[in-house]
Enzyme design. Structure first.
Site, PDB file in Angstrom:
ATOM      1  N   ASP A   1     -43.312 -56.752  95.549  1.00  0.00           N
ATOM      2  CA  ASP A   1     -42.325 -55.701  95.266  1.00  0.00           C
ATOM      3  C   ASP A   1     -41.430 -56.268  94.170  1.00  0.00           C
ATOM      4  O   ASP A   1     -40.605 -57.150  94.420  1.00  0.00           O
ATOM      5  CB  ASP A   1     -41.539 -55.392  96.545  1.00  0.00           C
ATOM      6  CG  ASP A   1     -40.543 -54.253  96.345  1.00  0.00           C
ATOM      7  OD1 ASP A   1     -40.071 -54.066  95.200  1.00  0.00           O
ATOM      8  OD2 ASP A   1     -40.220 -53.574  97.334  1.00  0.00           O
TER       9      ASP A   1
ATOM     10  N   TYR B   1     -38.225 -55.731 101.815  1.00  0.00           N
ATOM     11  CA  TYR B   1     -37.517 -54.446 101.981  1.00  0.00           C
ATOM     12  C   TYR B   1     -37.845 -53.852 103.355  1.00  0.00           C
ATOM     13  O   TYR B   1     -39.017 -53.792 103.741  1.00  0.00           O
ATOM     14  CB  TYR B   1     -37.997 -53.542 100.847  1.00  0.00           C
ATOM     15  CG  TYR B   1     -37.405 -52.173 100.770  1.00  0.00           C
ATOM     16  CD1 TYR B   1     -36.044 -51.993 100.587  1.00  0.00           C
ATOM     17  CD2 TYR B   1     -38.227 -51.052 100.841  1.00  0.00           C
ATOM     18  CE1 TYR B   1     -35.521 -50.719 100.479  1.00  0.00           C
ATOM     19  CE2 TYR B   1     -37.707 -49.782 100.732  1.00  0.00           C
ATOM     20  CZ  TYR B   1     -36.346 -49.617 100.559  1.00  0.00           C
ATOM     21  OH  TYR B   1     -35.832 -48.361 100.450  1.00  0.00           O
TER      22      TYR B   1
HETATM   23  C1  LIG Z   1     -35.443 -48.780  97.020  1.00  0.00           C
HETATM   24  C2  LIG Z   1     -36.489 -49.809  97.194  1.00  0.00           C
HETATM   25  C3  LIG Z   1     -37.799 -49.457  97.489  1.00  0.00           C
HETATM   26  C4  LIG Z   1     -38.207 -48.042  97.814  1.00  0.00           C
HETATM   27  O1  LIG Z   1     -38.089 -47.196  96.774  1.00  0.00           O
HETATM   28  P1  LIG Z   1     -37.824 -45.609  96.951  1.00  0.00           P
HETATM   29  O2  LIG Z   1     -38.118 -45.119  95.600  1.00  0.00           O
HETATM   30  O3  LIG Z   1     -36.417 -45.483  97.396  1.00  0.00           O
HETATM   31  O4  LIG Z   1     -38.793 -45.116  97.986  1.00  0.00           O
HETATM   32  C5  LIG Z   1     -38.741 -50.451  97.555  1.00  0.00           C
HETATM   33  N1  LIG Z   1     -38.400 -51.742  97.374  1.00  0.00           N
HETATM   34  C6  LIG Z   1     -37.145 -52.123  97.097  1.00  0.00           C
HETATM   35  C7  LIG Z   1     -36.862 -53.561  96.910  1.00  0.00           C
HETATM   36  C8  LIG Z   1     -36.145 -51.162  97.022  1.00  0.00           C
HETATM   37  O5  LIG Z   1     -34.889 -51.556  96.827  1.00  0.00           O
END
Ligand SMILES: *Cc1c(COP(=O)(O)O)cnc(C)c1O
Length: 407
Positions: free
Chosen positions: A191, A118
Site C-alpha cells: 500500500d 491500514y
Molecule cells: C485511505 C486509505 C486507503 C483506502 O482508500 P479509500 O480510497 O478511502 O478507499 C488505503 N490505504 C491507506 C493507507 C489509506 O490511508
C-alpha cells in the site's frame, strides 16, 4: 505531444505533465475529455469481431472496460511507476486492496500482513479472506529476524506491506522484506498511498504490486474516491482479469478529476511535505507533546531508511500527547480552528484526527516488543498538513495546546 518522439530520460515532474495524453485520446484539447458511455459503437460487424477478441486494456469494447478517459489516467499512473506494465483503476482504495489480494490469493493460501497495515486491509484479511479459506498472520515489519523466520515457517503466497505504516508511521526495510518474500516464492504487495510513486518507486524497491488510494494525493481536493494497482507482467494481467471478473469500473467524470489532480501532485506534495516537516519539528519541542511520529524528522527512528529509500514524502504524520488519554486528544482537536476533523487525507485542506493505533494491532502493541514503545500503544493525534501557510497552522496548534494547560 506535438506528434514527435518523446525525449528520453524525462524526470518525474515532466513526465507527470505529459503522461497519458495520447493525441488520439485528447484530440485538439489538452486533457482527455470525459467519454461518457456504456455502449461502444462499431463501424462494422468485422470491426466488432476483431475488437471482441482482443484483450487490450485500451480497446473500445463496452463501458465496463472503460474508455479513453479511464485509459488515459491508467496509462499516466503506469508511466510514473517505474517497472510497471499497466495499472488497474478501482472505485476506491479499499476496492483496490481487495482487487490485489483476490488477484494473488486462492483458498488454502497464506498471507502475511504488516501489523501496521491500514485497518480495513486487516479487516479484509480476518473477515472476507478468512471466509474464503485464506489464513493470515500479522508481523512486526521492524523485526526482520522474526519476519524471516515466519516466512520460512508459514510459507505465505503473499506478503502485504505498507511504508510508512498507517497511524504510527514506522518506516520498514521494504527492499529486504520483499527480497526475503521473493526468496520463498511469495509475492509482495504494498500500500504505497503515503509516498505515491513520486516519493517511493515501490516496484523498483522490490515489490511486485504497488497499490494506492487515489482519493488522497492524486485526487488532492477531497472530492473523489478511487484506487489503483500497478504491476509488471504477468501480475498486471491477473489484476486486470480479476477486476474484470468483479466488474470493477470507475466513472469517466471521476477519472477526469483524478487525472486533473495528478498534474499538480508533485508541487502539492512538495509543499505539504515541507510544511509538515516544519510543523513536526515545532511540535517535537512542545512540552505538551511526548513524541512525534514523522519519518521526515532526523530524530525519528525511521529517518535513516526514509533517507535511503524515499525521494519524497507527504504531509501526513502523528503525535502523542504527554497526557496520553483519548479525551485530551479530542479536546486538542476540538480547539483547532484551521484543521477539519475528518477521515482521509492528502487534500489541500489540513485535517486532524484523534487515533488509537493500539486497538488495531496484534504484535506491535506488545510492551515486550524489541523496538520498545514506537507509539503504537498510546492514543495520539494524526495530522494531514495541507496547503495553508505553515506558520498559520503552527499558531493554531499553539493556541490549541495552550488550552490544554488551562483544562
Ligand atoms: C485511505 C486509505 C486507503 C483506502 O482508500 P479509500 O480510497 O478511502 O478507499 C488505503 N490505504 C491507506 C493507507 C489509506 O490511508
Amino acid at each position: 505531444m506535438s506528434g514527435g518522439e518523446e525525449p528520453e530520460g524525462l524526470r518525474a515532474a515532466t513526465r507527470l505533465t505529459r503522461a497519458g495524453r495520447r493525441p488520439e485520446w485528447t484530440g485538439r484539447v489538452v486533457n482527455t475529455p470525459v467519454w461518457r458511455g456504456s455502449t461502444h459503437l462499431y463501424a462494422s460487424e468485422a470491426e466488432r469481431r476483431r475488437a471482441g477478441g482482443r484483450d487490450d486494456p485500451a480497446q473500445f469494447f463496452y463501458g465496463r472496460r472503460g474508455a479513453p478517459t479511464q485509459w488515459s489516467l491508467a496509462e499516466a499512473l503506469t508511466e510514473i511507476e517505474p517497472g510497471a506494465h499497466g495499472t488497474v483503476l478501482y472505485p476506491s482504495g479499499v476496492a483496490a486492496i481487495a482487487g490485489c489480494l483476490l488477484a494473488v490469493l486462492s483458498p488454502g493460501d497464506r498471507l502475511l500482513m504488516s501489523d501496521n497495515a491500514y485497518d480495513p486491509a486487516r479487516s479484509m484479511a480476518t473477515g472476507l479472506l478468512a471466509r474464503m479459506g485464506v489464513e493470515t498472520r500479522f508481523f512486526d515489519p521492524l523485526d526482520l529476524a522474526a519476519y524471516a523466520g515466519l516466512v520460512a515457517e508459514f510459507r505465505p503466497q503473499a506478503v502485504w506491506l505498507e511504508n510508512p505504516g498507517s497511524l504510527t508511521m514506522e518506516v520498514c526495510d521494504v527492499p529486504e522484506l520483499a527480497r526475503i518474500a521473493r526468496a520463498h516464492d511469495a509475492v509482495s504487495l504494498i500500500d504505497n498511498t503515503w509516498a505515491s510513486p513520486l516519493g517511493f518507486p515501490a516496484l523498483e524497491r522490490g515489490c511486485d504490486i504497488a497499490m494506492m488510494s487515489l482519493s488522497k494525493h492524486v485526487g488532492g481536493h477531497s472530492d473523489l474516491m478511487m484506487g489503483s494497482a500497478s504491476a509488471a507482467e504477468p501480475l498486471f494481467g491477473r489484476l486486470r482479469r480479476t477486476a474484470l471478473d468483479l466488474g470493477q469500473v470507475v466513472s469517466p467524470d471521476d477519472a477526469a478529476l483524478a487525472a486533473r489532480g495528478l498534474r499538480t501532485m508533485q508541487v502539492r506534495l512538495a509543499a505539504s511535505t515541507r510544511s509538515a516537516a516544519r510543523i513536526a519539528a515545532w511540535l517535537a519541542e512542545q512540552p505538551q507533546v511526548a513524541r512525534v511520529m514523522c519519518p521526515l524528522l532526523e530524530s525519528d527512528p525511521g529517518h535513516a531508511l526514509y533517507a535511503r529509500d524515499f525521494t519524497g514524502g507527504c504531509g501526513l504524520f502523528s503525535f502523542v500527547l504527554e497526557t496520553g488519554d483519548m479525551d485530551a486528544s479530542g479536546r486538542v482537536v476540538d480547539a483547532l480552528k484551521l484543521f477539519g476533523i475528518g477521515y482521509s487525507w492528502g487534500g489541500y485542506e489540513s485535517l486532524a484526527l484523534p487515533i488509537a493505533p493500539h486497538v488495531h494491532r496484534t504484535v506491535m502493541a506488545s510492551p515486550t516488543r524489541p523496538h520498545g514503545d514506537a507509539g503504537a500503544t498510546r492514543p495520539a493525534i494524526r495530522l494531514s498538513i495541507g496547503l495553508e501557510d505553515g506558520e498559520d497552522l503552527i499558531a493554531d496548534l499553539a493556541q490549541a495546546l495552550a488550552r490544554m494547560d488551562e483544562a
